[in-house]
Design a protein around this motif. Sequence first.
Motif, short mmCIF file in Angstrom:
data_model
loop_
_atom_site.label_atom_id
_atom_site.label_comp_id
_atom_site.label_asym_id
_atom_site.label_seq_id
_atom_site.Cartn_x
_atom_site.Cartn_y
_atom_site.Cartn_z
N ASP A 41 0.83 -1.21 0.00
CA ASP A 41 0.00 0.00 0.00
C ASP A 41 0.86 1.26 0.00
N SER A 42 1.78 1.40 0.98
CA SER A 42 2.62 2.60 1.03
C SER A 42 3.89 2.34 1.82
N TRP A 43 4.87 3.19 1.57
CA TRP A 43 6.16 3.12 2.26
C TRP A 43 6.63 4.54 2.54
N THR A 44 6.65 4.92 3.79
CA THR A 44 7.16 6.22 4.20
C THR A 44 8.56 6.01 4.73
N SER A 45 9.54 6.49 4.01
CA SER A 45 10.93 6.22 4.31
C SER A 45 11.28 6.52 5.77
N GLY A 46 11.87 5.52 6.43
CA GLY A 46 12.31 5.70 7.80
C GLY A 46 11.21 5.68 8.83
#
Length: 557
Positions: free
Chosen positions: A220-225
């Motif tokens: 669905d999503s990847w928010t870095s860190g």
Amino acid sequence: MKKLFAMLLALTLSVSLLAGCGGKDDKPSDTKAAGESQTEAADAGKEEGKAEGKTTFTIALDSDIVALDPAFAYDFTTNPVVNQITQGLLTFDENNELIPQLASSWEATDETTYVYQIRDDVTFSDGSPMTMDDVLFSIERIMNPDTASYLLWMFDNVESVEQTGDWELTIHLKEASASWKYIMATTAGHVISKAHYEANQDSFGTAEGGLMGTGPYVFDSWTSGQEIVLKRNENYWDKNQTIAMDTLVFKIIPEDTTRVTALQTGEVDFTANTPADLLDTLKADENLNVQDVETMGVVFLAFNTERAPFNDVNVRKAVASAIDLKSIHDNIVKDAGQEGGCMPNSATLFTINPDEWISYVEGAEACTYDVTEAKNYLAQSDYAGGFDCTMIISEDSMRYSMALAIQEYLKELNINMELVKVSADEHTSYQFGGIFDADGNRDYDMIMAGWEADYPDVASNIEPLFAAYNAGEGGSNSAVYQNDEVDALIKKQSASLDDAARNQDLFAVMDQVNADTPYVFLTYPNRQATMNKAFTGYTMSPSWLWNMFFKDIRPAE
């Protein structure tokens, strides 16, 4: 294996990840996806989901992932995410046994030919059917050197990969291999959608391009860190499987205490990155369950055998005999592992005729704690009066405590050992031969490090730690150990499919290794999985790197 080690070295110079290998150079970026939610929004969504009867399971990771790509899934944070999205031809069950997954069956028709019958009823998460073209593409992509997959080395012995029937895949090896049977159960055997890859080739594996597979969850999503969010795959092909959770959220929490606090407050529901020194706190929490499982790993002290004074076997034996492994276990390691011994692994890897290995360990001759004997060994060396030396150590708190204990033990021999504490990146570079002295040798006297097997076979720790080493090259042989007889036996057993004969060769290897003492095997770490009692459905296994699945997670009744 040398190709793997070269990639390992390049990797560790650019990213800090704990694994048998892993990392990235100019690999897929984890750039922020358009429209992805921030952590606060995700938390609010979780609460809203509860009100609507939706279910969310939150997992804490201790670092960010490398990529959304099985070609680069070879570490303890990337794999738990990728394993939910893509699947392999085979997998390991909770008892380390191989079982079919995307293949319905498989067999070795001769010593170098493996035939896989591929399921014809599998769909990707967009509802499109998985075809043989997808299977071939996925394997050939990892085999392609241009992909620079961390798993490329697993295919060094492959002669060809071909479709030999409507749903039949045949792999021919160059020579017989005792370990090949395990490869299709690692991420090297995972299948991706060829159409999705080609449509997102420039951004595949990133937050923007994502990943499409056949697994029970969808990216669905990847928010870095910060976090990675997966959603339930509404088109999951296995109709016998009920997926109870609507959403999986992987939160990135590097700091140990913060991760434990998040478990205790209910901010997260699960972690396999449980800090060893906080185990008692977690086990005492009435809202948490802590699972302990023996791993396939070892923490060791490696002597640099190409550098004085540790090029002298009597010095190595003196140090080994001066270390009280039982005291280290009882006072430092405790529940976080098992007492070390003469093997580079615990009984977890005794999967082939285990009774023979148990008997071997009981009768093996190796250095035991005996200060008088240690002094006798040192007296037979050129360093009878003692010497100064250094040990490279990481920032890991338990390993540092073990190093302090060893430092005290060696004072009995008038050996003054300085501890050189380095960052995780630097430590990995030292361990895999990336830092050299003026003579071109590895630049340490001793190093405390670890290794975890890639597959459930005793040779999977013996081979990387003891196999021949070429000066000036990197590799996992941290002791720079060289013995022609050992190397010949390792090669012989690796190409044999006769389990009884393999064991005899490996017994001979360990006899010689114990006589040469290039390592001290300090402890066999356990892995702890901590889960909120509000959920059930997960059992940790020694093969957890490859088979950590959350498809059975559900709210506890």
